[in-house]
Design an enzyme around this catalytic site. Structure first.
Site, PDB file in Angstrom:
ATOM      1  N   CYS A  75       0.591  -0.862   0.507  1.00 17.91           N
ATOM      2  CA  CYS A  75       0.259   0.369   0.380  1.00 17.91           C
ATOM      3  C   CYS A  75       1.125   1.176   0.027  1.00 17.91           C
ATOM      4  CB  CYS A  75      -1.006  -0.384   1.517  1.00 17.91           C
ATOM      5  SG  CYS A  75      -2.282   1.128   1.398  1.00 17.91           S
ATOM      6  N   CYS A 356      -4.408  -8.690  24.035  1.00 19.68           N
ATOM      7  CA  CYS A 356      -4.677  -8.189  22.305  1.00 19.68           C
ATOM      8  C   CYS A 356      -2.684  -7.517  22.597  1.00 19.68           C
ATOM      9  CB  CYS A 356      -5.610  -8.659  22.228  1.00 19.68           C
ATOM     10  SG  CYS A 356      -6.596  -6.517  22.930  1.00 19.68           S
TER      11      CYS A 356
END
Length: 397
Positions: A75, A356
């Site tokens: 990207c 997480c």
């Protein structure tokens, strides 16, 4: 008084990776956290943030000596001044996982005093692109949807997002939106898109469901239906993989008692319920009332699961005990001492911690250790390729 380096260009050698998607360098006695570089590289870096004190932040704007692991980012916005969503697009996928493993190991050593070799596993062979099933965009002043730049409110408009599920953002990026509104896009397990717009009108948040509403997902040998914008693992392979690990480690006895804390819609509660059987009991605790309602609906065939809406530390104070096994999947900040104390008061044989954030995990592991629980197993997964985020599952006994 420390000289302000904002905007200054530094030539430096990049040191080890650090938690947060950057690497560490040192210049004139100060720590410089550098994004868009890799360990061992020599770069020119522009200072992007300097609040004084012992450290500042910088972007590598020119690579003088590159790493063998450097690749061209897929990207063009994954670059200095671009989108802040991805941290490691300039590293090959295997090396990204080794960087994350180093971060997890460093956090465990520094915060919990545990020396452990860590391996971060790829979730599947899908690759590092096209995995993100939930994206929150924001509309810029021109009405184009985009993502914010790193550590900034500036909106970077998107034409595409390579890590998002292919095609999931096409219709959203083609439209013009009310400036400042947020657009939540979820792609579910059946390939359906769910779009909600949240905007501020006269100081109050107003949401509009533009398509979909209830998502369908498939994991742990069950079909799930729930609010598309509620909590579910973002990577399509994550929920089923994590459920398998919990099933392997829990060893909840037939007729036993288990707790599923921060239960979401009950993914892990369903696994525990199958193990304890109809004569056992599973307490599922979740603060979100919509998630509790969805969980009760999805697990209506498992009467051994009882649901409580509320804060974990308050609910488990009068929970059934002793408890055989506890599964917890807290938010990014971790569980904290009050929750840990409440869990160990139930004297569980096993605790499975889904995390997480490696720093929060390490802090909580240290707190569990103060109660006599040790880390007996750990698996780490690349549930967020191209970013610095990593999911860990720890077994404490």
């Amino acid at each position: 008084m420390t000289e302000n380096w904002l905007g200054r260009t530094l030539e430096l050698e990049i040191g080890p990776v650090a938690h947060g998607g950057h690497c560490v360098s040192r210049v004139d006695g100060r720590v410089v956290f550098v994004r868009h570089g890799l360990p061992g590289e020599r770069v020119r870096a522009e200072v992007t943030e300097d609040k004084g004190g012992a450290f500042c932040r910088a972007d590598a704007v020119e690579v003088l000596t590159g790493s063998e692991h450097r690749v061209e980012p897929p990207c063009p916005l994954a670059a200095p001044g671009g989108c802040g969503g991805c941290d490691w697009q300039h590293a090959d996928p295997a090396y990204q996982r080794s960087l994350k493993a180093a971060v997890v190991a460093e956090q465990l050593q520094r915060l919990a005093g545990i020396s452990r070799e860590v391996v971060v596993e790829a979730l599947d062979d899908h690759g590092p692109l096209g995995w993100r099933s939930r994206v929150r965009l924001v509309a810029g002043r021109d009405g184009r949807a985009g993502l914010r730049a790193h550590h900034s409110h500036r909106v970077v408009p998107l034409d595409d997002c390579p890590i998002a599920v292919k095609g999931s953002l096409d219709s959203v990026l083609a439209k013009r939106w009310r400036p400042g509104s947020e657009i939540e896009v979820t792609s579910d397990g059946d390939g359906h898109q769910h779009v909600r717009e949240v905007s501020t009108v006269h100081g109050r948040n107003k949401s509009r469901q533009l398509s979909g509403g209830d998502a369908v997902q498939h994991a742990a040998d069950r079909d799930w239906r729930f609010d598309a914008h509620g909590f579910w693992q973002v990577h399509p392979a994550a929920a089923d993989t994590f459920a398998q690990v919990v099933a392997e480690w829990a060893e909840a006895p037939r007729g036993g008692v288990a707790w599923d804390l921060y239960a979401g819609v009950g993914l892990f509660a369903s696994v525990l319920a199958e193990q304890v059987g109809p004569e056992g009991r599973v307490l599922a605790v979740e603060s979100g009332r919509r998630a509790v309602a969805d969980g009760e609906r999805n697990l209506a065939d498992l009467p051994q699961v009882s649901w409580r809406a509320g804060r974990v530390e308050h609910v488990v104070a009068d929970a059934p005990r002793p408890v055989d096994v506890v599964v917890l999947d807290p938010p990014r900040k971790g569980a904290g001492r009050e929750v840990v104390d409440a869990i160990v008061a139930g004297s569980p044989d096993r605790i499975i911690y889904v995390a997480c954030d490696p720093a929060a995990l390490a802090r909580d592991v240290a707190t569990f250790a103060s109660h006599g629980y040790s880390l007996s197993d750990l698996r780490a997964f690349d549930a967020f390729p191209m970013t610095h985020h990593v999911e860990c599952i720890a077994l404490l006994q």
